[in-house]
Scaffold this motif. Sequence first.
Motif, short mmCIF file in Angstrom:
data_model
loop_
_atom_site.label_atom_id
_atom_site.label_comp_id
_atom_site.label_asym_id
_atom_site.label_seq_id
_atom_site.Cartn_x
_atom_site.Cartn_y
_atom_site.Cartn_z
N ILE A 92 37.24 -43.81 18.60
CA ILE A 92 36.59 -42.93 17.64
C ILE A 92 35.93 -41.78 18.39
N LYS A 93 35.72 -40.67 17.70
CA LYS A 93 34.98 -39.54 18.25
C LYS A 93 33.84 -39.22 17.29
N ALA A 94 32.64 -39.12 17.84
CA ALA A 94 31.45 -38.86 17.04
C ALA A 94 31.21 -37.36 16.96
N ARG A 95 30.67 -36.92 15.83
CA ARG A 95 30.32 -35.52 15.69
C ARG A 95 29.05 -35.41 14.83
N ILE A 96 28.33 -34.36 15.07
CA ILE A 96 27.13 -34.08 14.29
C ILE A 96 27.18 -32.60 13.91
N GLY A 97 26.71 -32.29 12.72
CA GLY A 97 26.86 -30.92 12.23
C GLY A 97 25.59 -30.36 11.62
N ALA A 98 25.48 -29.04 11.67
CA ALA A 98 24.38 -28.31 11.05
C ALA A 98 24.97 -27.22 10.16
N THR A 99 24.34 -27.01 9.02
CA THR A 99 24.83 -25.98 8.10
C THR A 99 24.18 -24.64 8.41
N PHE A 100 24.97 -23.58 8.25
CA PHE A 100 24.52 -22.22 8.53
C PHE A 100 24.79 -21.38 7.28
N TYR A 101 23.73 -20.86 6.67
CA TYR A 101 23.82 -20.04 5.47
C TYR A 101 23.40 -18.62 5.81
N VAL A 102 24.23 -17.66 5.42
CA VAL A 102 23.89 -16.25 5.58
C VAL A 102 23.97 -15.59 4.21
N TYR A 103 22.90 -14.88 3.84
CA TYR A 103 22.83 -14.25 2.53
C TYR A 103 23.10 -12.76 2.65
N GLN A 104 24.04 -12.31 1.85
CA GLN A 104 24.33 -10.88 1.75
C GLN A 104 23.65 -10.40 0.48
N GLY A 105 22.41 -9.93 0.62
CA GLY A 105 21.63 -9.54 -0.54
C GLY A 105 20.44 -10.48 -0.73
N ASP A 106 19.59 -10.15 -1.71
CA ASP A 106 18.39 -10.94 -2.01
C ASP A 106 18.77 -11.99 -3.05
N LEU A 107 18.94 -13.24 -2.63
CA LEU A 107 19.49 -14.29 -3.49
C LEU A 107 18.51 -15.44 -3.64
N SER A 108 18.63 -16.18 -4.74
CA SER A 108 17.80 -17.36 -4.97
C SER A 108 18.55 -18.32 -5.87
N PRO A 109 18.22 -19.63 -5.83
CA PRO A 109 18.88 -20.61 -6.71
C PRO A 109 18.27 -20.58 -8.11
N ALA A 110 18.97 -21.16 -9.06
CA ALA A 110 18.47 -21.29 -10.44
C ALA A 110 19.01 -22.61 -11.00
N LEU A 111 18.23 -23.68 -10.83
CA LEU A 111 18.67 -25.02 -11.21
C LEU A 111 18.30 -25.35 -12.65
N SER A 112 19.18 -26.12 -13.30
CA SER A 112 18.90 -26.60 -14.64
C SER A 112 19.63 -27.91 -14.87
N VAL A 113 19.06 -28.77 -15.72
CA VAL A 113 19.69 -30.03 -16.10
C VAL A 113 20.51 -29.79 -17.36
N GLU A 114 21.81 -30.05 -17.29
CA GLU A 114 22.69 -29.78 -18.42
C GLU A 114 22.94 -31.02 -19.27
N GLY A 115 22.58 -32.20 -18.78
CA GLY A 115 22.77 -33.41 -19.58
C GLY A 115 22.93 -34.63 -18.71
#
Length: 243
Positions: free
Chosen positions: A155-178
Motif C-alpha cells: 500500500i502507499k499512504a497519502r495525505i492531502g490538503a485542500t486549496f481554495y482560490v476565490y476569483q471575486g468577493d464570494l461567500s456561502p449561503a446555506l439552507s435546509v431544503e428538507g
Amino acid sequence: MTAFTIAPLSQRLFPTCLAVGLLLCPGAALAQMSLSPLVLQTTARRGEAQGVLNVTNVTDQVFRARVYAEPFTYTDSGFQTLQPGEAMGDLTPYLQFSPTELVVPPGATRRIRLISHFPPNLAEGEYRAVIFTEALQGGNLTEVATDNTTYTVSIKARIGATFYVYQGDLSPALSVEGASWNAERQAMQLLVKNGGGASERPRINWTLKQGGTTIATGTVPESGVIAQTQRQILLPYPVPDQA
C-alpha cells in the motif's frame, strides 16, 4: 417534527475565510508525516494567489514523497477526487507548486510553495484543488484469508490538503431544503443547499420531536457542501439495532 441548526465551521469575516478541511490516508500515513495547514484559502489579486504547505517527518527515518494535485468535490457519499475537466472550479490548470518530490530527514519540515495564475478573462468563482503528498516507500499490509492462506498487499499512504482560490468577493449561503428517510442506509438524511459562491463545511445540530416530546438529539460532524450545489447528509439516527 425535526429541527435543524446549521453552524458554519468558521465566520466569513473576510472574503478569504473558508473552513473546509481534508485528511485522506490509511493509518500508516499519520505515522510517517504530518501536513499543515489542511486547508488553504485566499482571494486572487490581479489574477495571482499563493500558499504554503508544511510537510513534517514525524519518524526516525528519511521520508520520501511525491506531490501532485487533483480537482475534487463533495457528493452525497462525501469527498471525491475528479479527473481534470470533470467539474467547474478546477484549479489544477492554473496551479503550480514546488517541489514535486520531497526528501525529508527525521524530525524535519519541508515547505511546498503553491501559486496560481488566472488569465484576465477567467470567470468569477471559486477554484479548488487537493494537494496530495504520497509516500514513495511502499508499505505492507498483511491479510489472512479464510483458508489460512496469508497474502501481503503493498500500500502507499497519502495525505492531502485542500486549496481554495476565490476569483471575486464570494461567500456561502446555506439552507435546509428538507429531510427524508434513506431506506438503503436505514437512516434519516438532511438535504442541505449551498446557493452561494463559496463552499462551506457546516456542522449540524438536530432535534427530533413527536408533538412536544423530544425523542432524540444529535450532531453531525463538519460536512463539505460545494458552492452552487446541494447534498444529502446522513444523520446518525436511529442507532443500529434500535427500533
